[in-house]
Write a protein that holds these residues in place. Structure first.
Motif, PDB file in Angstrom:
ATOM      1  N   GLY B 410       0.839  -1.189   0.000  1.00 32.73           N
ATOM      2  CA  GLY B 410       0.000   0.000   0.000  1.00 32.73           C
ATOM      3  C   GLY B 410       0.876   1.242   0.000  1.00 32.73           C
ATOM      4  O   GLY B 410       2.072   1.158   0.253  1.00 32.73           O
ATOM      5  N   VAL B 411       0.271   2.411  -0.297  1.00 31.85           N
ATOM      6  CA  VAL B 411       1.076   3.643  -0.375  1.00 31.85           C
ATOM      7  C   VAL B 411       1.796   3.937   0.921  1.00 31.85           C
ATOM      8  O   VAL B 411       2.941   4.378   0.915  1.00 31.85           O
ATOM      9  N   PHE B 412       1.091   3.702   2.061  1.00 28.68           N
ATOM     10  CA  PHE B 412       1.685   4.094   3.341  1.00 28.68           C
ATOM     11  C   PHE B 412       2.878   3.233   3.707  1.00 28.68           C
ATOM     12  O   PHE B 412       3.851   3.727   4.267  1.00 28.68           O
ATOM     13  N   ILE B 413       2.782   1.945   3.395  1.00 35.92           N
ATOM     14  CA  ILE B 413       3.930   1.118   3.766  1.00 35.92           C
ATOM     15  C   ILE B 413       5.046   1.221   2.718  1.00 35.92           C
ATOM     16  O   ILE B 413       6.187   0.939   3.018  1.00 35.92           O
ATOM     17  N   LYS B 414       4.671   1.672   1.535  1.00 38.49           N
ATOM     18  CA  LYS B 414       5.703   1.873   0.507  1.00 38.49           C
ATOM     19  C   LYS B 414       6.671   2.967   0.947  1.00 38.49           C
ATOM     20  O   LYS B 414       7.880   2.841   0.799  1.00 38.49           O
ATOM     21  N   LYS B 415       6.097   4.024   1.549  1.00 40.02           N
ATOM     22  CA  LYS B 415       6.919   5.124   2.042  1.00 40.02           C
ATOM     23  C   LYS B 415       7.951   4.649   3.046  1.00 40.02           C
ATOM     24  O   LYS B 415       9.030   5.210   3.163  1.00 40.02           O
ATOM     25  N   ARG B 416       7.563   3.617   3.812  1.00 40.15           N
ATOM     26  CA  ARG B 416       8.474   3.112   4.841  1.00 40.15           C
ATOM     27  C   ARG B 416       9.358   1.991   4.324  1.00 40.15           C
ATOM     28  O   ARG B 416      10.065   1.342   5.104  1.00 40.15           O
ATOM     29  N   GLY B 417       9.270   1.732   3.034  1.00 40.04           N
ATOM     30  CA  GLY B 417      10.109   0.679   2.454  1.00 40.04           C
ATOM     31  C   GLY B 417       9.718  -0.712   2.902  1.00 40.04           C
ATOM     32  O   GLY B 417      10.561  -1.584   3.054  1.00 40.04           O
ATOM     33  N   LEU B 418       8.406  -0.895   3.140  1.00 39.69           N
ATOM     34  CA  LEU B 418       7.937  -2.202   3.593  1.00 39.69           C
ATOM     35  C   LEU B 418       7.022  -2.812   2.538  1.00 39.69           C
ATOM     36  O   LEU B 418       6.576  -2.141   1.612  1.00 39.69           O
ATOM     37  N   ALA B 419       6.717  -4.095   2.706  1.00 36.33           N
ATOM     38  CA  ALA B 419       5.766  -4.766   1.820  1.00 36.33           C
ATOM     39  C   ALA B 419       5.278  -6.021   2.520  1.00 36.33           C
ATOM     40  O   ALA B 419       5.880  -6.493   3.488  1.00 36.33           O
ATOM     41  N   THR B 420       4.153  -6.538   2.047  1.00 34.16           N
ATOM     42  CA  THR B 420       3.612  -7.786   2.577  1.00 34.16           C
ATOM     43  C   THR B 420       3.700  -8.824   1.474  1.00 34.16           C
ATOM     44  O   THR B 420       3.349  -8.542   0.331  1.00 34.16           O
ATOM     45  N   LEU B 421       4.182 -10.008   1.820  1.00 35.44           N
ATOM     46  CA  LEU B 421       4.282 -11.062   0.828  1.00 35.44           C
ATOM     47  C   LEU B 421       3.286 -12.171   1.186  1.00 35.44           C
ATOM     48  O   LEU B 421       3.227 -12.598   2.339  1.00 35.44           O
ATOM     49  N   ARG B 431       1.075 -15.441   5.139  1.00 34.18           N
ATOM     50  CA  ARG B 431       1.373 -14.021   4.967  1.00 34.18           C
ATOM     51  C   ARG B 431       2.646 -13.668   5.707  1.00 34.18           C
ATOM     52  O   ARG B 431       2.835 -14.075   6.846  1.00 34.18           O
ATOM     53  N   LEU B 432       3.491 -12.880   5.064  1.00 36.91           N
ATOM     54  CA  LEU B 432       4.647 -12.307   5.741  1.00 36.91           C
ATOM     55  C   LEU B 432       4.383 -10.812   5.773  1.00 36.91           C
ATOM     56  O   LEU B 432       4.714 -10.096   4.829  1.00 36.91           O
ATOM     57  N   PRO B 433       3.719 -10.324   6.829  1.00 34.97           N
ATOM     58  CA  PRO B 433       3.267  -8.932   6.812  1.00 34.97           C
ATOM     59  C   PRO B 433       4.375  -7.943   7.121  1.00 34.97           C
ATOM     60  O   PRO B 433       5.214  -8.186   7.985  1.00 34.97           O
ATOM     61  N   PHE B 434       4.380  -6.829   6.423  1.00 41.87           N
ATOM     62  CA  PHE B 434       5.218  -5.673   6.744  1.00 41.87           C
ATOM     63  C   PHE B 434       6.685  -6.033   6.916  1.00 41.87           C
ATOM     64  O   PHE B 434       7.289  -5.708   7.930  1.00 41.87           O
ATOM     65  N   ILE B 435       7.219  -6.722   5.910  1.00 45.46           N
ATOM     66  CA  ILE B 435       8.643  -7.009   5.968  1.00 45.46           C
ATOM     67  C   ILE B 435       9.363  -6.039   5.028  1.00 45.46           C
ATOM     68  O   ILE B 435       8.722  -5.343   4.251  1.00 45.46           O
ATOM     69  N   ASP B 436      10.662  -6.005   5.104  1.00 48.26           N
ATOM     70  CA  ASP B 436      11.455  -5.116   4.261  1.00 48.26           C
ATOM     71  C   ASP B 436      11.127  -5.356   2.785  1.00 48.26           C
ATOM     72  O   ASP B 436      11.120  -6.495   2.317  1.00 48.26           O
ATOM     73  N   ALA B 437      10.836  -4.268   2.055  1.00 46.62           N
ATOM     74  CA  ALA B 437      10.375  -4.414   0.671  1.00 46.62           C
ATOM     75  C   ALA B 437      11.417  -5.096  -0.208  1.00 46.62           C
ATOM     76  O   ALA B 437      11.075  -5.892  -1.086  1.00 46.62           O
ATOM     77  N   GLY B 438      12.688  -4.825   0.061  1.00 48.84           N
ATOM     78  CA  GLY B 438      13.751  -5.443  -0.722  1.00 48.84           C
ATOM     79  C   GLY B 438      13.748  -6.958  -0.546  1.00 48.84           C
ATOM     80  O   GLY B 438      13.839  -7.711  -1.517  1.00 48.84           O
ATOM     81  N   ILE B 439      13.625  -7.381   0.718  1.00 54.01           N
ATOM     82  CA  ILE B 439      13.573  -8.812   1.000  1.00 54.01           C
ATOM     83  C   ILE B 439      12.348  -9.417   0.325  1.00 54.01           C
ATOM     84  O   ILE B 439      12.429 -10.479  -0.301  1.00 54.01           O
ATOM     85  N   ALA B 440      11.212  -8.722   0.444  1.00 53.17           N
ATOM     86  CA  ALA B 440       9.974  -9.238  -0.137  1.00 53.17           C
ATOM     87  C   ALA B 440      10.132  -9.441  -1.638  1.00 53.17           C
ATOM     88  O   ALA B 440       9.733 -10.467  -2.186  1.00 53.17           O
ATOM     89  N   ARG B 441      10.740  -8.468  -2.310  1.00 52.15           N
ATOM     90  CA  ARG B 441      10.946  -8.560  -3.765  1.00 52.15           C
ATOM     91  C   ARG B 441      11.821  -9.760  -4.108  1.00 52.15           C
ATOM     92  O   ARG B 441      11.524 -10.530  -5.010  1.00 52.15           O
ATOM     93  N   ARG B 442      12.923  -9.874  -3.376  1.00 47.81           N
ATOM     94  CA  ARG B 442      13.858 -10.954  -3.692  1.00 47.81           C
ATOM     95  C   ARG B 442      13.222 -12.303  -3.412  1.00 47.81           C
ATOM     96  O   ARG B 442      13.422 -13.261  -4.163  1.00 47.81           O
ATOM     97  N   LEU B 443      12.454 -12.353  -2.321  1.00 49.06           N
ATOM     98  CA  LEU B 443      11.769 -13.610  -2.016  1.00 49.06           C
ATOM     99  C   LEU B 443      10.773 -13.950  -3.109  1.00 49.06           C
ATOM    100  O   LEU B 443      10.650 -15.109  -3.529  1.00 49.06           O
ATOM    101  N   HIS B 444      10.049 -12.932  -3.561  1.00 49.34           N
ATOM    102  CA  HIS B 444       9.075 -13.114  -4.646  1.00 49.34           C
ATOM    103  C   HIS B 444       9.768 -13.754  -5.849  1.00 49.34           C
ATOM    104  O   HIS B 444       9.314 -14.763  -6.386  1.00 49.34           O
ATOM    105  N   ASP B 445      10.898 -13.167  -6.238  1.00 56.34           N
ATOM    106  CA  ASP B 445      11.627 -13.691  -7.394  1.00 56.34           C
ATOM    107  C   ASP B 445      12.141 -15.103  -7.127  1.00 56.34           C
ATOM    108  O   ASP B 445      12.047 -15.988  -7.975  1.00 56.34           O
ATOM    109  N   TYR B 446      12.664 -15.314  -5.904  1.00 55.92           N
ATOM    110  CA  TYR B 446      13.249 -16.604  -5.595  1.00 55.92           C
ATOM    111  C   TYR B 446      12.193 -17.708  -5.567  1.00 55.92           C
ATOM    112  O   TYR B 446      12.406 -18.801  -6.092  1.00 55.92           O
ATOM    113  N   LEU B 447      11.046 -17.407  -4.942  1.00 62.27           N
ATOM    114  CA  LEU B 447       9.982 -18.413  -4.834  1.00 62.27           C
ATOM    115  C   LEU B 447       9.498 -18.824  -6.217  1.00 62.27           C
ATOM    116  O   LEU B 447       9.269 -20.007  -6.487  1.00 62.27           O
ATOM    117  N   LEU B 448       9.357 -17.841  -7.104  1.00 58.00           N
ATOM    118  CA  LEU B 448       8.949 -18.147  -8.474  1.00 58.00           C
ATOM    119  C   LEU B 448       9.985 -19.031  -9.143  1.00 58.00           C
ATOM    120  O   LEU B 448       9.665 -20.065  -9.725  1.00 58.00           O
TER     121      LEU B 448
END
Lengths: 174, 459
Positions: B410-421, B431-448
């Protein structure tokens, strides 16, 4: 803790990443369907409000439905504005091994499904979409956990292509 | 004269009805016998083949490798006659499933074993078709009466009491329609009684509801989990349980999507966990899909985890917690915002202020407890997610089961560099709520990447 994580997991080098610029936008005509849907809900709510007022037959003052109408318009305009603003973020991306769909601004979501996990693919066309030659592609995965992916607002031809491509991939995997 | 004719007519009518019923009975009997005589099944070339129907012959063929699981079930009546129901469940889109209602107990058990064996050694299709030697079973857990007692006590009674309360209100509205006046009168009397006698009565009522809930949980636990036995047979689990209906579930390891275990405030005192095993959903009944084994001790869980996921590689992995913004957001969203929206209530009675404060404080406690338990651990092959507030839930799965990954921001957590996977398999999501957005992205790519390159079967 985060740095510990980076050290502990050995990610393969050059893992393919999704670049937002690569995403294909959905058809601009899909905006009309989104507006239409919003309008329909608004009209329904307004009908409820005024129907209630008429049914009460003068027992409540005119101010109640007038204020409610204002309220309904207000709460329906916000999501509409948000949807329109977020339209630019809507898009799909088909890669060799997976399909991804992103949407939303206030609540951004990017959903990805590996092609080898797809069970079957369906083409869906609503009444309005049919007139505008648009279609949605619905992608089913196993089980009924409800995380099937729908990509709406595709030109009919594109939707057909996608379905054929995905169906071909599925039979290849089996 | 008229009367005689009338009685004649009624007599005729009675005869007609009797004849009609008799014909129906005979037809049903014939149908049943024919159905029974034509209902045949056999096993051939690694396929289960069932033929049934006498007017229209129907043949159902189920290849062994389509079978998800094989379960048996025996109600009291079936126990008297020494028969069982056998259910063969297949996953996938065709939703084929098969139920054989009355098989002799020993035949059903043998068949279940045979099919279960076939599930495990799927590569060996040329195996001999006679009844297999019974593989050795290892009893991992057996629930005694004292265990059932502990399980019953440690259920969430507040939740049950609330459910009972809601049910009671609904019941009240139901009977209100029929006995409007009486119900109203009693309700009014009760209300005046309550409002005059105040807090004591309310507490007594609450305790009453809780006691009732306790009793209810006890009975439910006893009926579902009486004499539960949890076996391991080489690469499968077998769960037998139930008082009135004995259920027998066979769960091949390969078909298990994820493992869940949880403990709560009372369970923690006893040191017991509830284990729920998830299989691909979309078949016969959810209770067979998500079998429950309450009253497990920590060593049972360790055994199951070792069976399903191999030696515990997660042990040395760091716990990656959700950002502290997670609890503040939860507190704001579920505590302050509803409380602020409810402030107009204060115009009615300023006493509501206490309820609002209580609510905000309750959500604060909940959020604080939640953030302490919101973490995950990951290796290259598996993931463990912890969640819960008052209770503590764990979910572990093999990464090859992944079939859907969602990155939410969401916009608010994007500002804080967070994301939910959100990670989904064929049975459930984690759900992995409100984790570091970078980690979330890399995990997303890795899981795929992992799911796309994994060659092991996922359903």
């Amino acid at each position: 803790m985060i740095s510990a994580f980076t050290n502990s997991i050995i990610l393969p080098e050059n893992l393919p990443t999704l670049k937002e610029a690569d995403f294909n936008p959905v058809d601009r005509k899909y905006i009309i369907i989104l507006i239409f849907n919003n309008l329909l809900t608004t009209l329904f709510l307004l009908a409820l409000v005024w129907g209630f007022y008429l049914a009460m037959n003068g027992k409540i003052g005119l101010s109640v439905p007038v204020i409610s109408t204002g309220g309904v318009l207000l709460i329906m305009i916000l999501p509409l504005a948000s949807t329109l603003w977020a339209f630019r973020y809507r898009g799909y991306l088909i890669r060799e091994r997976d399909i991804a769909y992103q949407r939303g601004w206030l609540r951004y979501r990017l959903t990805s499904i590996p092609l080898n996990r797809i069970q079957h693919v369906e083409l869906i066309q609503g009444l309005l979409a049919k007139r505008m030659k648009l279609a949605s592609v619905k992608i089913y995965t196993a089980g009924s956990s409800g995380d099937d992916l729908v990509i709406p607002g595709l030109p009919l031809e594109t939707a057909r292509h996608i379905r054929e491509f995905l169906t071909g991939k599925i039979s290849q995997d089996e | 004269m008229v009367a005689i004719v009338f009685t004649n007519k009624t007599r005729n009518r009675w005869l007609e009805v009797a004849a009609f019923l008799l014909t129906g009975l005979v037809l049903t009997l014939i149908h049943t016998i024919l159905y029974y005589l034509t209902f045949k099944f056999h096993i051939e070339n690694g396929q289960f083949i069932l033929r049934k129907g006498y007017i229209k012959r129907k043949t159902l063929t189920i290849p062994f490798d389509r079978i998800q699981n094989v379960n048996t079930r025996q109600s009291i009546l079936q126990q008297v006659f020494g028969v069982m129901s056998l259910e063969i469940d297949t996953a996938g889109t065709d939703q084929k499933e098969l139920k054989i209602n009355s098989l002799k107990t020993n035949v059903a058990t043998q068949l279940a074993l045979l099919l279960g064996n076939a599930l495990e050694t799927r590569t060996d299709k040329t195996e001999e078709e006679d009844m297999p030697v019974k593989p050795s079973e290892e009893l991992l857990l057996k629930l005694k009466i004292s265990d059932l007692l502990r399980i019953g006590i440690s259920q969430n009674h507040i939740k049950t009491a609330m459910l009972l309360f809601v049910f009671g209100i609904q019941f009240y509205y139901q009977i209100e329609d029929y006995f409007k006046e009486q119900a109203q009168k009693y309700a009014n009397e009760l209300w005046t009684f309550l409002s005059h006698s105040g807090l004591t009565i309310l507490i007594i009522l609450l305790v009453g509801f809780l006691l009732f809930s306790l009793l209810f949980s006890m009975v439910r636990t006893a009926v579902l989990f009486y004499d539960l036995r949890f076996y391991r047979i080489s690469q499968s689990y077998r769960i037998v349980s139930g008082l009135l209906t004995r259920k027998n579930l066979l769960l091949p390891f390969r078909k298990i999507q994820d493992l869940n275990w949880e403990t709560g405030p009372v369970k923690r005192l006893f040191g017991i966990y509830k284990v729920v095993i998830h299989q691909a959903s979309g078949g016969i009944t959810p209770e067979n899909k998500f079998p429950e084994v309450p009253g497990c001790l920590i060593n049972h869980i360790e055994t199951i985890r070792k069976d399903l996921f191999g030696a515990d590689q997660l042990l040395d992995q760091p716990l990656i917690y959700s950002s502290s913004y997670y609890w503040r957001r939860t507190w704001l969203r579920y505590g302050w915002i509803p409380a602020l929206l409810a402030t107009p209530l204060l115009l009615l009675n300023w006493h509501y202020v206490f309820i609002l404060i209580l609510w905000v404080v309750y959500i604060l406690i909940h959020s604080r407890l939640m953030i302490g338990k919101s973490y995950f651990q990951i290796t290259n092959q598996q993931i463990l997610v912890s969640s819960g507030a008052f209770s503590h839930r764990f979910k572990q799965m093999d990464l090859s089961k992944v079939q859907h990954v969602e990155f939410r921001q969401g916009v608010f957590i994007k500002k804080r560099g967070l994301a939910t996977l959100v990670i989904g398999n064929a049975a459930s999501t984690m759900r992995l709520p409100f984790i570091d957005a970078g980690i979330a992205r890399r995990l997303h790519d890795y899981l795929l990447y992992y799911a796309e390159t994994s060659t092991s079967e996922w359903i």
